[in-house]
Design an enzyme around this catalytic site. Sequence first.
Site, PDB file in Angstrom:
ATOM      1  N   PRO A 368       0.830  -1.217   0.000  1.00  0.00           N
ATOM      2  CA  PRO A 368       0.000   0.000   0.000  1.00  0.00           C
ATOM      3  C   PRO A 368       0.858   1.258   0.000  1.00  0.00           C
ATOM      4  CG  PRO A 368      -0.007  -1.042   2.158  1.00  0.00           C
ATOM      5  CD  PRO A 368       0.698  -1.983   1.242  1.00  0.00           C
ATOM      6  N   GLY A 370       2.771   4.584   1.085  1.00  0.00           N
ATOM      7  CA  GLY A 370       3.330   5.114   2.319  1.00  0.00           C
ATOM      8  C   GLY A 370       4.105   4.130   3.168  1.00  0.00           C
ATOM      9  N   VAL A 371       4.374   2.906   2.650  1.00  0.00           N
ATOM     10  CA  VAL A 371       5.108   1.932   3.466  1.00  0.00           C
ATOM     11  C   VAL A 371       6.609   1.983   3.193  1.00  0.00           C
ATOM     12  CG1 VAL A 371       3.151   0.382   3.726  1.00  0.00           C
ATOM     13  CG2 VAL A 371       4.695   0.086   1.788  1.00  0.00           C
ATOM     14  N   GLY A 372       7.062   2.854   2.299  1.00  0.00           N
ATOM     15  CA  GLY A 372       8.498   3.047   2.100  1.00  0.00           C
ATOM     16  C   GLY A 372       9.095   2.287   0.945  1.00  0.00           C
ATOM     17  N   LYS A 373       8.319   2.022  -0.103  1.00  0.00           N
ATOM     18  CA  LYS A 373       8.842   1.246  -1.244  1.00  0.00           C
ATOM     19  C   LYS A 373       9.916   2.034  -1.979  1.00  0.00           C
ATOM     20  CE  LYS A 373       4.786   0.786  -3.122  1.00  0.00           C
ATOM     21  NZ  LYS A 373       3.975   1.469  -2.080  1.00  0.00           N
ATOM     22  N   THR A 374       9.628   3.283  -2.297  1.00  0.00           N
ATOM     23  CA  THR A 374      10.581   4.080  -3.081  1.00  0.00           C
ATOM     24  C   THR A 374      11.838   4.394  -2.278  1.00  0.00           C
ATOM     25  OG1 THR A 374       8.719   5.069  -4.267  1.00  0.00           O
ATOM     26  CG2 THR A 374      10.839   6.179  -4.435  1.00  0.00           C
ATOM     27  N   SER A 690     -15.646 -12.517   0.013  1.00  0.00           N
ATOM     28  CA  SER A 690     -15.094 -12.703   1.356  1.00  0.00           C
ATOM     29  C   SER A 690     -15.988 -12.156   2.454  1.00  0.00           C
ATOM     30  CB  SER A 690     -13.703 -12.066   1.439  1.00  0.00           C
ATOM     31  OG  SER A 690     -13.794 -10.676   1.224  1.00  0.00           O
ATOM     32  N   LYS A 733      -5.999  -7.958   5.934  1.00  0.00           N
ATOM     33  CA  LYS A 733      -7.224  -7.947   6.737  1.00  0.00           C
ATOM     34  C   LYS A 733      -6.909  -8.059   8.227  1.00  0.00           C
ATOM     35  CE  LYS A 733     -10.065  -9.892   3.021  1.00  0.00           C
ATOM     36  NZ  LYS A 733     -10.807 -11.074   2.531  1.00  0.00           N
TER      37      LYS A 733
END
Length: 796
Positions: A368, A370-374, A690, A733
């Site tokens: 998702p 904002g988790v710091g991928k870049t 689900s 989830k």
Amino acid sequence: MNIKINNPAEDKTDEMEILPEILPIIPLRNSVLFPHQIIPLAVGREKSLKLLADINEQTNYIGVIAQKQGLVDDPGPDDLYQWGTIATVLKVIDLPDDSKSVIVQGIHRFRLLDFAQSDPYIKVVIEKMDDVTTDDLQTEALVMNLRTLMQSISEYLPNITGEHLMMLTNIQDPGRLTDTAISLLNLETPEKETILEIVSVKERIEKATFILNEYLQKLEIGSKIQNEVQGEISKSQREYFLREQMKAIHKELGDDKEGVEIAELREKLEESELPEDAHKVTEKEIDRLSRMPSSSAEYTVSRTYIDWLLDLPWNKSTEDNLDLKKAEEILEGDHYGLVKVKKRVIEYLAVRKLKKDMKGPILCFMGPPGVGKTSLGKSIASALGRKFIRISLGGLRDEAEIRGHRRTYIGALPGRIIQSIKRAGTNNPVFMLDEIDKIGMDFRGDPSSALLEVLDPEQNFSFADHYLDVDFDLSKVMFIATANIADPIPPALKDRMETLELPGYIEEEKLQIARKFLVPKQIEEHGLSDEQIVFHDDALRQIIRSYTREAGVRNLEREIAAICRHVAKQVASEETKRQEIEEERVRKALGPIKFFSETSERIIRPGIATGVAWTAAGGDILFIEATRMKGKGNLILTGQLGDVMKESAQAALSYIRSRAEDLGLADLDFESENIHVHVPAGGIPKDGPSAGVTILSAMASLLTGKLVHSDIAMTGEITLRGTVLPVGGIKEKVLAAHRAGIRHMILPWKNEKDLEETPEEVREEMKFSFIKEMSEVLELALQHENEEKAADDNAA
């Protein structure tokens, strides 16, 4: 060839008086016949041939009328002008192709009154029109001006000879002079027809003067343009010869700049360590450049191409940092958590240490926003000791952005892959392809297909850029792609990448990230210091729980920045007291709480159940509400639900009705009541199977009158036979439920293995119930009578 000659009488005076009032007509294409004018006509139309067959020596008068449109083969009354010229046929020449050539002489103007016949050829009723003459000084002046204009025009038109000008000088009749002058010029048919239709000689000369003046201006402008073009061509030729002479002079003096430039390129080529293919192409292009004049447009194109070939880092590599401990320290210092990704990078370094020529991996960070991928890509480049390149692929639609343009196009350049490699200056950088899931496609091609070769270690050792047209080795590059979701990525492209999923952060991880990274960064960016502001852990937890609800930490950083701005204002106002940021200070700076723990408050009556849903932002909880009313047994579904979710609700109701007796609903008349199921946040589309167990629990709670446990969230697909099937997105989830304060989850039993991907801290804090049957769901989710009584007592 048969020739029939009619010799008209020299004196037409008597004949003019007995001209017929009905004349056969020959339509004339793209021209106008004037009185006293002799012209040849090519006759091929059937009607005109029949007319010529009927002409004899006694009746050789015809009418010649211009057509409005020359392309019409069989003109009717609307296709002809109303004025024409009476003419006599001088010669008729039979041609081998059954057509005829006719020489006619115009005699007199006429006006068409009516059509007498159309077949076998046209005959019209005419009125002979005589010239209206005016003898005055103005007419004489107009005649002189007309002769002068023709003299000027003749200077631009070689077809108007001295004999023509002499003839115009000898014509004394003003009307005939005007007709003759106009007939000599290549004017448009409407302009000539205008002159033919004017019987007033004075007006005719005035109109002709206007037309000739306009015609002369066009000739003068055309001649000027022609002279300028010719002058430019002559100038270019002159400059070319001068440059060649200058080149020879410089060569004699030993000051040949172009020769020096070519020599420098050859020297640079020898010093560079180009691969064999690239060396041959560059050498050939330099030879071609040496034979090309520097003023040529192609010279710049060729020179730019040579510069690209020589400047690319074909064999320039940076040395990897193979100290595993140091690399691990760098990764740990830049990012908190992300164990799986860090482990993969250290493994790559370990293998690289053992095998020097290993190919670069193709990684894809999925998670998702904002988790710091870049930022993780930058840390990896720092840990490896490599250059870092990043290009954003979001919204990219042109395939040429990846592969470049052919050199035949004006302003052609290599693709962004080769351009970035050149800027990096090495052939083994860490190359981040950001937002690879947001590539588009249109009429300019499919960029994701162009990436198939780039992101395949078995192919990218010979990447072909359209501009270079020489294979470039990308196998040493470490490609890292980032994406939020996997669905938009084409399967062939996804198959070429090793996907590493970055889950959303739990509360403890966010607290550590804020403490170690976000707070120091924002304090520095706002001109503050640790002596002026300090954040307490309870304040940071308050921000995480009550002011942000996200998988990443972007909003958390924004809220911390807002508090820093609040403090900066006070510091700027010369308040020197150290600012302690606690819970009360957070509410003062950020305002009212934005997010509450809704679970216990929402489930206050039967018919409400808590579910969890997967989203691109890392998952979220959702409440499913059900109510009943009198009706005809209909099931009403609202909340912008997709077809699959609606079908899950139908299956849940069918299951409840089939188990009515077991659920204590034997006396319930389903046909006399409507059930309405609603999922709040109706502005957001929802779909997928689900939510089946959550819908089942909400319906069962409504119909049995039993509350659903407020601290339980659930997910799973249901079937009519009563089994619960596994679903996807378990990790997201579970994290969403944990963020919402839920500590008990009901999951399908086949999803137990998926819990291994969730953080251990979360698993330790939560209780998981794995179920196979739908009856187990209701047993766990619905409160029993003694539980409800205990809850009421506690509330009392």
